[in-house]
Motif scaffolding. Structure first.
Motif, mmCIF file in Angstrom:
data_model
loop_
_atom_site.group_PDB
_atom_site.id
_atom_site.type_symbol
_atom_site.label_atom_id
_atom_site.label_comp_id
_atom_site.label_asym_id
_atom_site.label_seq_id
_atom_site.Cartn_x
_atom_site.Cartn_y
_atom_site.Cartn_z
ATOM 1 N N TYR A 122 -52.357 20.360 29.823
ATOM 2 C CA TYR A 122 -53.140 20.558 28.607
ATOM 3 C C TYR A 122 -54.483 19.835 28.699
ATOM 4 C CZ TYR A 122 -54.657 20.406 23.791
ATOM 5 O OH TYR A 122 -55.401 20.516 22.654
ATOM 6 N N ASN A 123 -54.448 18.582 29.114
ATOM 7 C CA ASN A 123 -55.686 17.811 29.213
ATOM 8 C C ASN A 123 -56.630 18.377 30.263
ATOM 9 O OD1 ASN A 123 -55.151 15.992 27.124
ATOM 10 N ND2 ASN A 123 -53.985 14.641 28.465
ATOM 11 N N ALA A 124 -56.083 19.090 31.254
ATOM 12 C CA ALA A 124 -56.906 19.765 32.263
ATOM 13 C C ALA A 124 -57.354 21.147 31.774
ATOM 14 C CB ALA A 124 -56.122 19.898 33.566
ATOM 15 N N ARG A 125 -56.916 21.538 30.568
ATOM 16 C CA ARG A 125 -57.210 22.846 29.981
ATOM 17 C C ARG A 125 -56.782 23.981 30.908
ATOM 18 N NH1 ARG A 125 -60.771 19.318 28.269
ATOM 19 N NH2 ARG A 125 -62.393 19.574 29.806
ATOM 20 N N ASP A 126 -55.561 23.855 31.406
ATOM 21 C CA ASP A 126 -54.985 24.851 32.314
ATOM 22 C C ASP A 126 -53.825 25.552 31.614
ATOM 23 O OD1 ASP A 126 -53.764 26.316 34.337
ATOM 24 O OD2 ASP A 126 -53.931 24.705 35.824
ATOM 25 N N ALA A 127 -54.152 26.604 30.869
ATOM 26 C CA ALA A 127 -53.145 27.310 30.065
ATOM 27 C C ALA A 127 -52.005 27.845 30.924
ATOM 28 C CB ALA A 127 -53.788 28.442 29.274
ATOM 29 N N GLU A 128 -52.320 28.401 32.070
ATOM 30 C CA GLU A 128 -51.261 28.980 32.913
ATOM 31 C C GLU A 128 -50.292 27.904 33.391
ATOM 32 O OE1 GLU A 128 -50.766 32.240 32.901
ATOM 33 O OE2 GLU A 128 -52.547 32.271 31.636
ATOM 34 N N ALA A 129 -50.805 26.732 33.704
ATOM 35 C CA ALA A 129 -49.919 25.636 34.129
ATOM 36 C C ALA A 129 -49.042 25.178 32.969
ATOM 37 C CB ALA A 129 -50.734 24.470 34.674
ATOM 38 N N ILE A 130 -49.617 25.065 31.764
ATOM 39 C CA ILE A 130 -48.812 24.648 30.616
ATOM 40 C C ILE A 130 -47.683 25.637 30.375
ATOM 41 C CG2 ILE A 130 -48.779 24.058 28.169
ATOM 42 C CD1 ILE A 130 -51.819 23.679 28.369
ATOM 43 N N LEU A 131 -47.991 26.905 30.499
ATOM 44 C CA LEU A 131 -46.996 27.940 30.200
ATOM 45 C C LEU A 131 -45.788 27.878 31.126
ATOM 46 C CD1 LEU A 131 -49.394 30.871 29.358
ATOM 47 C CD2 LEU A 131 -47.979 29.543 27.765
ATOM 48 N N THR A 132 -45.925 27.259 32.283
ATOM 49 C CA THR A 132 -44.758 27.111 33.174
ATOM 50 C C THR A 132 -43.750 26.114 32.615
ATOM 51 O OG1 THR A 132 -45.705 25.356 34.566
ATOM 52 C CG2 THR A 132 -46.161 27.654 35.216
ATOM 53 N N ASP A 145 -47.390 34.341 25.163
ATOM 54 C CA ASP A 145 -48.673 35.025 24.962
ATOM 55 C C ASP A 145 -49.423 34.450 23.771
ATOM 56 O OD1 ASP A 145 -48.312 36.640 27.178
ATOM 57 O OD2 ASP A 145 -47.472 38.308 26.027
ATOM 58 N N ALA A 146 -48.712 34.158 22.693
ATOM 59 C CA ALA A 146 -49.348 33.568 21.507
ATOM 60 C C ALA A 146 -49.920 32.192 21.835
ATOM 61 C CB ALA A 146 -48.347 33.482 20.363
ATOM 62 N N LEU A 147 -49.191 31.408 22.620
ATOM 63 C CA LEU A 147 -49.698 30.081 22.994
ATOM 64 C C LEU A 147 -50.917 30.182 23.895
ATOM 65 C CD1 LEU A 147 -46.672 27.713 23.674
ATOM 66 C CD2 LEU A 147 -48.258 27.740 21.768
ATOM 67 N N ARG A 148 -50.860 31.079 24.869
ATOM 68 C CA ARG A 148 -52.004 31.250 25.770
ATOM 69 C C ARG A 148 -53.256 31.552 24.945
ATOM 70 N NH1 ARG A 148 -50.196 35.102 28.476
ATOM 71 N NH2 ARG A 148 -49.525 34.006 30.365
ATOM 72 N N GLN A 149 -53.164 32.506 24.040
ATOM 73 C CA GLN A 149 -54.321 32.889 23.225
ATOM 74 C C GLN A 149 -54.782 31.728 22.345
ATOM 75 O OE1 GLN A 149 -55.827 35.862 23.776
ATOM 76 N NE2 GLN A 149 -57.453 34.871 22.621
ATOM 77 N N TYR A 150 -53.834 30.999 21.781
ATOM 78 C CA TYR A 150 -54.141 29.837 20.939
ATOM 79 C C TYR A 150 -54.959 28.805 21.708
ATOM 80 C CZ TYR A 150 -52.999 25.433 18.495
ATOM 81 O OH TYR A 150 -53.053 24.216 17.875
ATOM 82 N N TRP A 151 -54.487 28.442 22.892
ATOM 83 C CA TRP A 151 -55.205 27.432 23.669
ATOM 84 C C TRP A 151 -56.563 27.938 24.139
ATOM 85 C CZ3 TRP A 151 -49.920 26.712 26.158
ATOM 86 C CH2 TRP A 151 -49.218 25.704 25.491
ATOM 87 N N LEU A 152 -56.627 29.150 24.629
ATOM 88 C CA LEU A 152 -57.904 29.678 25.097
ATOM 89 C C LEU A 152 -58.924 29.735 23.967
ATOM 90 C CD1 LEU A 152 -56.675 32.458 27.555
ATOM 91 C CD2 LEU A 152 -57.519 30.160 28.116
ATOM 92 N N ASN A 153 -58.485 30.122 22.774
ATOM 93 C CA ASN A 153 -59.391 30.117 21.617
ATOM 94 C C ASN A 153 -59.822 28.703 21.261
ATOM 95 O OD1 ASN A 153 -59.364 32.898 21.297
ATOM 96 N ND2 ASN A 153 -57.742 32.865 19.768
#
Length: 115
Positions: free
Chosen positions: A16-26, A45-53
């Motif tokens: 999260y602190n690295a702003r790496d959504a794909e890594a968090i999702l694992t 998918d909802a989390l990915r969009q949330y973080w990217l936004n």
């Protein structure tokens, strides 16, 4: 680290602190249940969009200060959080308690309490 659950949660914070959504999702389950203000988000998918936004307007850094497994199996994380705008100016600073539920070493739910 003595406990796999704690390892998973701390690794998710690093991602999260690295702003790496794909890594968090694992580190989260397909049916993850996550807070977003007064509503709840469901699924990766909802989390990915949330973080990217979120990351298009702010830079949040969470520093876990205490990670404890509770008797009910949840992981409590006390953390210090700093939110900055995209230019680095501080927007807010706070201390929170996050409560994670895990199943099969994946995060299934997060609840947040501001002490």
């Amino acid at each position: 680290m003595e406990n796999k659950k704690k390892e998973v949660v701390l690794a998710a914070y690093d991602a999260y602190n690295a702003r790496d959504a794909e890594a968090i999702l694992t580190f989260v389950s397909d049916d993850v249940d996550w807070p977003d203000g007064d509503k709840r988000l469901h699924g990766r998918d909802a989390l990915r969009q949330y973080w990217l936004n979120q990351w298009t307007g702010t830079r949040t850094h969470d520093t876990p200060t205490d990670v404890t497994e509770l008797s009910d199996g949840r992981i409590r994380v006390r953390l210090d959080q700093i939110v900055r705008d995209m230019d680095g100016a501080e927007i807010s600073r706070g201390t929170f308690e996050y409560f994670f539920e895990l199943r099969d070493d994946l995060i299934t739910r997060l609840d947040i309490i501001k002490p």
